[in-house]
Write a protein that holds these residues in place. Structure first.
Motif, short mmCIF file in Angstrom:
data_model
loop_
_atom_site.label_atom_id
_atom_site.label_comp_id
_atom_site.label_asym_id
_atom_site.label_seq_id
_atom_site.Cartn_x
_atom_site.Cartn_y
_atom_site.Cartn_z
N TYR A 63 0.18 -0.36 4.13
CA TYR A 63 1.13 0.61 3.93
C TYR A 63 0.66 1.14 2.35
O TYR A 63 0.65 0.46 1.42
CB TYR A 63 2.58 0.15 3.97
CG TYR A 63 3.21 -0.29 5.38
CD1 TYR A 63 3.85 0.91 5.82
CD2 TYR A 63 2.98 -1.24 5.80
CE1 TYR A 63 4.27 0.69 7.01
CE2 TYR A 63 3.59 -1.71 7.11
CZ TYR A 63 4.20 -0.42 7.83
OH TYR A 63 4.71 -0.82 8.81
N GLY A 102 8.89 8.24 0.90
CA GLY A 102 7.50 7.92 0.71
C GLY A 102 6.63 8.96 0.48
O GLY A 102 6.73 9.89 0.61
N THR A 149 6.72 -2.52 1.24
CA THR A 149 7.23 -1.57 2.13
C THR A 149 7.69 -2.09 3.49
O THR A 149 6.89 -2.78 3.87
CB THR A 149 5.98 -0.20 2.26
OG1 THR A 149 5.75 0.10 1.14
CG2 THR A 149 6.63 0.91 3.22
N ARG A 164 12.30 0.01 0.93
CA ARG A 164 11.47 -0.75 -0.13
C ARG A 164 12.34 -2.12 -0.29
O ARG A 164 13.57 -2.18 -0.48
CB ARG A 164 11.46 0.07 -1.31
CG ARG A 164 11.11 1.51 -1.12
CD ARG A 164 9.48 1.64 -0.54
NE ARG A 164 8.51 0.81 -1.51
CZ ARG A 164 7.88 1.38 -2.32
NH1 ARG A 164 8.18 2.50 -2.69
NH2 ARG A 164 6.89 0.73 -2.94
N ASP A 186 2.40 2.78 0.42
CA ASP A 186 3.65 2.73 -0.84
C ASP A 186 3.69 1.41 -1.36
O ASP A 186 4.38 1.23 -2.20
CB ASP A 186 4.97 3.14 -0.38
CG ASP A 186 5.06 4.72 0.19
OD1 ASP A 186 4.97 5.53 -0.66
OD2 ASP A 186 4.52 5.07 1.40
#
Length: 222
Positions: A56, A131, A69, A139, A58
């Motif tokens: 991911y 995101g 994430t 999150r 993020d």
């Protein structure tokens, strides 16, 4: 025969730093059962383990603190985020772990197909935001239980400013016990909040903070 429930916490004979060659080895050792999913657990019982594998965009990993994430919304062919994430399945399990004060095992992919078990982390906060790809993601702030125990109460600042409140690091399992004693009900106003992950209560203050209460910021703990 009904399968045994996933074991929460440390596993006998598997100290932090233990290496595993491939997801199947992780699964057979019971450290992280799913062969593909990054979050293991249930919406009712909470999460028991997560894997960080760089999937991911993020994710942020600073060692003892991880901005993890949630799952979902990715194109299975390209890995790109193409849809919003929902507070269901693994995401709901991590949120439940936060409410229960229950630790999760963290596993990191360190090279190729090699994974390393890195100990227990607590889900100290969770929220949703947009995101990098423009879709809503969930999150989860994961903090090393060993670090929290050694450092004691300190201000936590990793959550985005718009979500930030005065929050003190504490052992979540102790806070969860106090909340359970009071049935997750505020002892000042009697309010009890419900979420998809279960009843929710945040840390209490002797004097309420913010408007319209006008309470003072809490000082250092004795």
């Amino acid at each position: 025969m009904k399968a045994a429930a996933p074991l929460v916490g440390e596993l006998p004979g598997c100290p932090p730093g233990t290496l595993f060659e491939g997801r199947r080895a992780l699964s057979e050792a019971g450290v992280h059962r799913p062969l593909q999913a990054g979050i293991a657990g249930t919406a009712l019982g909470g999460a028991v383990s997560v894997v960080l594998s760089g999937g991911y965009e993020d994710d942020q990993d600073s060692g003892h603190q991880i901005l993890y994430t949630g799952e979902g919304g990715r194109d299975p062919r390209t890995g790109a985020q193409t849809a919003h994430q929902l507070l269901t399945r693994g995401n709901l399990a991590l949120a439940r772990s936060h409410l229960l004060g229950q630790p999760v095992r963290v596993v990191r992919r360190v090279a190729g197909a090699t994974y390393r078990y890195d100990g227990l982390f607590l889900v100290t906060a969770f929220w949703h935001e947009v995101g990098r790809s423009g879709y809503r993601i969930w999150r989860f702030l994961l903090e090393s239980e060993a670090t929290l125990e050694s450092e004691g109460p300190t201000a936590a600042t990793a959550a985005p400013d718009r979500h930030a409140t005065t929050r003190l690091r504490r052992l979540s399992r102790h806070a969860a016990q106090v909340k359970a004693w009071h049935d997750h009900t505020c002892q000042l106003c009697g309010l009890r909040l419900s979420t998809p992950a279960g009843p929710y209560a945040e840390a209490a203050h002797i004097r309420p903070l913010g408007q319209p209460h006008g309470g003072e910021e809490p000082g250092p703990l004795a």
